[in-house]
Scaffold this motif. Structure first.
Motif, short mmCIF file in Angstrom:
data_model
loop_
_atom_site.label_atom_id
_atom_site.label_comp_id
_atom_site.label_asym_id
_atom_site.label_seq_id
_atom_site.Cartn_x
_atom_site.Cartn_y
_atom_site.Cartn_z
N ALA A 126 48.57 103.46 86.22
CA ALA A 126 49.59 102.52 86.70
C ALA A 126 49.12 101.10 86.45
N ARG A 127 50.02 100.29 85.98
CA ARG A 127 49.71 98.89 85.71
C ARG A 127 50.85 98.02 86.22
N SER A 128 50.53 96.76 86.45
CA SER A 128 51.53 95.76 86.79
C SER A 128 51.45 94.70 85.70
N TYR A 129 52.57 94.41 85.08
CA TYR A 129 52.62 93.44 84.00
C TYR A 129 53.42 92.23 84.48
N ARG A 130 52.93 91.03 84.15
CA ARG A 130 53.62 89.83 84.59
C ARG A 130 53.53 88.76 83.50
N ASP A 131 54.67 88.15 83.25
CA ASP A 131 54.74 87.06 82.30
C ASP A 131 54.43 85.77 83.06
N PRO A 132 53.38 85.05 82.71
CA PRO A 132 53.01 83.85 83.47
C PRO A 132 54.07 82.74 83.39
N ARG A 133 55.00 82.84 82.47
CA ARG A 133 56.06 81.83 82.39
C ARG A 133 56.96 81.87 83.62
N PHE A 134 56.99 82.99 84.34
CA PHE A 134 57.78 83.05 85.56
C PHE A 134 57.28 82.05 86.60
N ASP A 135 56.00 81.73 86.56
CA ASP A 135 55.44 80.76 87.50
C ASP A 135 55.91 79.34 87.21
N GLN A 136 56.39 79.09 86.00
CA GLN A 136 56.80 77.76 85.60
C GLN A 136 58.28 77.49 85.86
N LEU A 137 59.03 78.51 86.25
CA LEU A 137 60.45 78.34 86.51
C LEU A 137 60.67 77.49 87.76
N THR A 138 61.68 76.67 87.72
CA THR A 138 62.02 75.86 88.88
C THR A 138 63.47 76.14 89.27
N VAL A 139 63.78 75.89 90.50
CA VAL A 139 65.14 76.07 90.99
C VAL A 139 65.94 74.83 90.59
N ALA A 140 67.09 75.05 89.99
CA ALA A 140 67.93 73.93 89.57
C ALA A 140 68.44 73.19 90.80
N SER A 141 68.50 71.86 90.67
CA SER A 141 69.00 71.09 91.80
C SER A 141 70.51 71.31 91.92
N ARG A 142 70.98 71.21 93.14
CA ARG A 142 72.41 71.43 93.40
C ARG A 142 73.24 70.29 92.85
N VAL A 143 74.32 70.63 92.21
CA VAL A 143 75.23 69.62 91.67
C VAL A 143 76.27 69.32 92.75
N PRO A 144 76.44 68.05 93.10
CA PRO A 144 77.44 67.73 94.14
C PRO A 144 78.85 68.04 93.62
N GLU A 145 79.66 68.56 94.49
CA GLU A 145 81.03 68.90 94.11
C GLU A 145 81.88 67.63 94.03
N GLU A 146 82.80 67.65 93.09
CA GLU A 146 83.69 66.51 92.96
C GLU A 146 84.80 66.62 93.98
N VAL A 147 85.13 65.52 94.58
CA VAL A 147 86.21 65.49 95.56
C VAL A 147 87.39 64.79 94.90
N SER A 148 88.55 65.43 94.93
CA SER A 148 89.72 64.77 94.31
C SER A 148 90.75 64.37 95.32
#
Length: 71
Positions: A49-71
């Motif tokens: 049994a092995r566990s494989y992990r791509d280290p690029r997953f550590d570099q992912l960031t959560v996108a900032s929230r885009v404010p909704e447009e009010v009309s």
């Protein structure tokens, strides 16, 4: 008379451990090589049994929230 009971048992245990380690490497050789070629980290989690992990997953960031447009 000299008994080699403990010494012989130690050799048998050592040989069995070596055979299990060899079998484990043989079972997982192809997936391990694939992961290493891709730059992934490989962590042994048990026999065969092995566990494989791509280290690029550590570099992912959560996108900032885009404010909704009010009309």
């Amino acid at each position: 008379m000299y008994s080699q009971g403990t010494k012989g048992l130690g050799r048998i245990k050592s040989r069995i451990r070596d055979l299990l380690a060899y079998a484990d490497r043989e079972i997982c050789m192809e997936p391990d090589e694939f992961a290493i070629y891709r730059g992934w980290t490989v962590t042994r989690t048990g026999f065969g049994a092995r566990s494989y992990r791509d280290p690029r997953f550590d570099q992912l960031t959560v996108a900032s929230r885009v404010p909704e447009e009010v009309s």
